[in-house]
Write an enzyme that holds these catalytic residues in place. Structure first.
Site, PDB file in Angstrom:
ATOM      1  N   GLU A 193       6.818   0.562   1.296  1.00 32.82           N
ATOM      2  CA  GLU A 193       6.103  -0.541   0.630  1.00 32.82           C
ATOM      3  C   GLU A 193       5.988  -0.132  -0.834  1.00 32.82           C
ATOM      4  O   GLU A 193       5.255   0.803  -1.164  1.00 32.82           O
ATOM      5  CB  GLU A 193       4.694  -0.773   1.230  1.00 32.82           C
ATOM      6  CG  GLU A 193       3.992  -1.961   0.556  1.00 32.82           C
ATOM      7  CD  GLU A 193       2.500  -2.098   0.877  1.00 32.82           C
ATOM      8  OE1 GLU A 193       1.925  -1.230   1.549  1.00 32.82           O
ATOM      9  OE2 GLU A 193       1.914  -3.090   0.410  1.00 32.82           O
ATOM     10  N   ASP A 213       3.810  -6.920  -9.885  1.00 26.68           N
ATOM     11  CA  ASP A 213       3.473  -7.634 -11.131  1.00 26.68           C
ATOM     12  C   ASP A 213       4.642  -8.550 -11.502  1.00 26.68           C
ATOM     13  O   ASP A 213       5.778  -8.088 -11.591  1.00 26.68           O
ATOM     14  CB  ASP A 213       3.244  -6.624 -12.260  1.00 26.68           C
ATOM     15  CG  ASP A 213       2.111  -5.670 -11.911  1.00 26.68           C
ATOM     16  OD1 ASP A 213       1.040  -6.144 -11.536  1.00 26.68           O
ATOM     17  OD2 ASP A 213       2.328  -4.438 -11.991  1.00 26.68           O
ATOM     18  N   ASP A 220       2.766 -14.357  -4.897  1.00 31.98           N
ATOM     19  CA  ASP A 220       2.123 -15.651  -5.157  1.00 31.98           C
ATOM     20  C   ASP A 220       2.669 -16.246  -6.468  1.00 31.98           C
ATOM     21  O   ASP A 220       2.193 -17.281  -6.919  1.00 31.98           O
ATOM     22  CB  ASP A 220       0.595 -15.501  -5.244  1.00 31.98           C
ATOM     23  CG  ASP A 220       0.161 -14.598  -6.380  1.00 31.98           C
ATOM     24  OD1 ASP A 220       1.009 -13.823  -6.896  1.00 31.98           O
ATOM     25  OD2 ASP A 220      -1.016 -14.633  -6.769  1.00 31.98           O
ATOM     26  N   THR A 226      -2.958  -8.843   1.478  1.00 28.46           N
ATOM     27  CA  THR A 226      -3.233  -7.703   0.599  1.00 28.46           C
ATOM     28  C   THR A 226      -4.381  -8.066  -0.352  1.00 28.46           C
ATOM     29  O   THR A 226      -4.780  -9.227  -0.454  1.00 28.46           O
ATOM     30  CB  THR A 226      -1.997  -7.338  -0.255  1.00 28.46           C
ATOM     31  OG1 THR A 226      -1.827  -8.355  -1.249  1.00 28.46           O
ATOM     32  CG2 THR A 226      -0.741  -7.212   0.577  1.00 28.46           C
ATOM     33  N   TYR A 227      -4.838  -7.051  -1.070  1.00 31.64           N
ATOM     34  CA  TYR A 227      -5.921  -7.265  -2.036  1.00 31.64           C
ATOM     35  C   TYR A 227      -5.501  -8.295  -3.097  1.00 31.64           C
ATOM     36  O   TYR A 227      -6.222  -9.244  -3.385  1.00 31.64           O
ATOM     37  CB  TYR A 227      -6.258  -5.926  -2.692  1.00 31.64           C
ATOM     38  CG  TYR A 227      -7.266  -6.025  -3.802  1.00 31.64           C
ATOM     39  CD1 TYR A 227      -8.574  -6.428  -3.552  1.00 31.64           C
ATOM     40  CD2 TYR A 227      -6.909  -5.715  -5.119  1.00 31.64           C
ATOM     41  CE1 TYR A 227      -9.501  -6.532  -4.581  1.00 31.64           C
ATOM     42  CE2 TYR A 227      -7.829  -5.809  -6.150  1.00 31.64           C
ATOM     43  CZ  TYR A 227      -9.117  -6.223  -5.879  1.00 31.64           C
ATOM     44  OH  TYR A 227     -10.020  -6.326  -6.894  1.00 31.64           O
ATOM     45  N   TYR A 228      -4.285  -8.145  -3.616  1.00 29.57           N
ATOM     46  CA  TYR A 228      -3.863  -9.075  -4.669  1.00 29.57           C
ATOM     47  C   TYR A 228      -3.630 -10.479  -4.126  1.00 29.57           C
ATOM     48  O   TYR A 228      -3.814 -11.446  -4.851  1.00 29.57           O
ATOM     49  CB  TYR A 228      -2.630  -8.542  -5.427  1.00 29.57           C
ATOM     50  CG  TYR A 228      -3.064  -7.735  -6.623  1.00 29.57           C
ATOM     51  CD1 TYR A 228      -3.421  -6.400  -6.472  1.00 29.57           C
ATOM     52  CD2 TYR A 228      -3.196  -8.313  -7.877  1.00 29.57           C
ATOM     53  CE1 TYR A 228      -3.876  -5.659  -7.551  1.00 29.57           C
ATOM     54  CE2 TYR A 228      -3.644  -7.580  -8.964  1.00 29.57           C
ATOM     55  CZ  TYR A 228      -3.983  -6.254  -8.801  1.00 29.57           C
ATOM     56  OH  TYR A 228      -4.444  -5.542  -9.875  1.00 29.57           O
ATOM     57  N   GLU A 229      -3.242 -10.572  -2.876  1.00 31.05           N
ATOM     58  CA  GLU A 229      -3.104 -11.920  -2.304  1.00 31.05           C
ATOM     59  C   GLU A 229      -4.470 -12.606  -2.335  1.00 31.05           C
ATOM     60  O   GLU A 229      -4.575 -13.789  -2.677  1.00 31.05           O
ATOM     61  CB  GLU A 229      -2.570 -11.863  -0.867  1.00 31.05           C
ATOM     62  CG  GLU A 229      -2.521 -13.253  -0.241  1.00 31.05           C
ATOM     63  CD  GLU A 229      -1.700 -13.354   1.039  1.00 31.05           C
ATOM     64  OE1 GLU A 229      -1.006 -12.396   1.402  1.00 31.05           O
ATOM     65  OE2 GLU A 229      -1.760 -14.423   1.660  1.00 31.05           O
TER      66      GLU A 229
HETATM   67  C1  LIG Z   1      -0.285  -6.549  -8.543  1.00 28.51           C
HETATM   68  S1  LIG Z   1      -0.522  -4.998  -7.813  1.00 28.51           S
HETATM   69  C2  LIG Z   1      -0.181  -5.296  -6.087  1.00 28.51           C
HETATM   70  C3  LIG Z   1      -0.786  -4.247  -5.215  1.00 28.51           C
HETATM   71  C4  LIG Z   1      -0.711  -4.540  -3.703  1.00 28.51           C
HETATM   72  N1  LIG Z   1       0.646  -4.592  -3.230  1.00 28.51           N
HETATM   73  C5  LIG Z   1      -1.451  -5.804  -3.358  1.00 28.51           C
HETATM   74  O1  LIG Z   1      -0.783  -6.806  -3.046  1.00 28.51           O
HETATM   75  O2  LIG Z   1      -2.679  -5.794  -3.404  1.00 28.51           O
HETATM   76  C6  LIG Z   1       0.911  -4.145  -8.353  1.00 28.51           C
HETATM   77  C7  LIG Z   1       0.893  -2.642  -8.079  1.00 28.51           C
HETATM   78  O3  LIG Z   1       2.119  -2.091  -8.542  1.00 28.51           O
HETATM   79  C8  LIG Z   1       1.882  -0.829  -9.114  1.00 28.51           C
HETATM   80  N2  LIG Z   1       2.994  -0.577 -10.038  1.00 28.51           N
HETATM   81  C9  LIG Z   1       3.388  -1.382 -11.056  1.00 28.51           C
HETATM   82  N3  LIG Z   1       4.478  -0.869 -11.656  1.00 28.51           N
HETATM   83  C10 LIG Z   1       4.782   0.277 -10.989  1.00 28.51           C
HETATM   84  C11 LIG Z   1       5.804   1.243 -11.136  1.00 28.51           C
HETATM   85  N4  LIG Z   1       6.717   1.130 -12.066  1.00 28.51           N
HETATM   86  N5  LIG Z   1       5.798   2.300 -10.289  1.00 28.51           N
HETATM   87  C12 LIG Z   1       4.853   2.416  -9.324  1.00 28.51           C
HETATM   88  N6  LIG Z   1       3.873   1.503  -9.137  1.00 28.51           N
HETATM   89  C13 LIG Z   1       3.834   0.462  -9.959  1.00 28.51           C
HETATM   90  C14 LIG Z   1       0.522  -0.955  -9.775  1.00 28.51           C
HETATM   91  O4  LIG Z   1      -0.091   0.315  -9.919  1.00 28.51           O
HETATM   92  C15 LIG Z   1      -0.217  -1.868  -8.795  1.00 28.51           C
HETATM   93  O5  LIG Z   1      -0.957  -1.141  -7.845  1.00 28.51           O
END
Ligand SMILES: C[S@@+](CC[C@H](N)C(=O)[O-])C[C@H]1O[C@@H](n2cnc3c(N)ncnc32)[C@H](O)[C@@H]1O
Length: 237
Positions: free
Chosen positions: A42, A116, A152, A192-195
């Site tokens: 993941e 992101d 999303d 997930t949290y972000y969802e």
């Molecule tokens: C929008 S959050 C989503 C987290 C989780 N999957 C959720 O849905 O709640 C994006 C995650 O990607 C991680 N992230 C972004 N760019 C990354 C990278 N280049 N390498 C590792 N992690 C990264 C961030 O630290 C963050 O926790």
């Protein structure tokens, strides 16, 4: 740094299920799990909801949540330890370096959960479905191994469809509104949290499942030029 964050960093440093920038682990994940079961990643796992939920659901598979942020990984790792969940571990690193941690064919499947969207065109190369990332996944993923994208963001969804068309990826599933389906695939019900944050305010969850051709061409300059032409105008409007 906030006290809570420091405490979490100190804790994960002692956790047997968290690997922080490990050296010499490539090709050795079966020794970590003490079995030869399939390995599922993941990427951008955050707190690791998918890693945990899938590990509980599929005890015959191994799950590795990957994220840069140790204080987020802490959540999933703490839960896995408390529940003695042996088939879920966490890898703290940058996804750009993922091919340094796995051998060719060592990975069976990849989930990208709410990565992101990097909305500005100038940041498109940072999107986790940009071809330069796919080429890294190709190095470690089994021949027909699938990649799941759950997001999303309509922008990330549409962008990934552009990549699919341009680079000839094989689509196994394309759902433009998961919760509008009469029969929702069970694994897509994991939240997930972000969802839950609903940042894009799209009121929709998008899902793509695809696999990669054996040789992924490097057409990135041309592709990026195409994106800029098509979407820069759209951004300004
Ligand atoms: C929008 S959050 C989503 C987290 C989780 N999957 C959720 O849905 O709640 C994006 C995650 O990607 C991680 N992230 C972004 N760019 C990354 C990278 N280049 N390498 C590792 N992690 C990264 C961030 O630290 C963050 O926790």
């Amino acid at each position: 740094m906030a006290h809570k964050k420091l405490k979490r960093f100190a804790e994960i440093a002692t956790y047997p299920n968290v690997f922080q920038y490990p050296e010499n682990i490539k090709g050795k994940w079966h020794t970590v799990f003490e079995n030869q079961n399939p390995v599922v990643l993941e990427l951008a796992c955050g707190k690791g909801e998918y890693t945990i939920a899938l590990a509980e659901k599929y005890p015959g598979q191994n799950f590795i949540g990957v994220d840069l942020k140790g204080n987020r990984l802490w959540k999933g790792a703490t839960y896995a330890l408390k529940k003695n969940l042996k088939n879920a571990v966490f890898l703290r690193t940058q996804i750009e370096m993922i091919a340094g941690y796995f051998d060719k064919d060592e990975v069976d499947e990849i989930w990208l959960t709410f990565p992101d969207p990097q909305l500005q065109i100038s940041r498109a190369k940072k999107r986790l479905t940009f071809p330069r990332f796919l080429r890294e996944y190709r190095k470690i993923l089994k021949k027909d191994g699938v990649i799941h994208l759950k997001t999303d963001s309509p922008d990330l969804y549409n962008f990934t469809k552009e990549v699919i068309g341009w680079y000839g990826l094989n689509v196994a599933s394309d759902i433009a509104d998961v919760y509008a389906q009469t029969k929702i695939p069970e694994d897509l019900l994991i939240k997930t949290y972000y969802e839950s944050l609903d940042i894009s305010k799209s009121n929709k969850i998008f899902y793509l499942k695809f696999s990669l051709p054996e040789n992924l061409k490097d057409d990135d300059k041309e592709f990026y030029r195409y994106l800029k032409e098509k979407y820069a105008t759209y951004e300004k409007a």
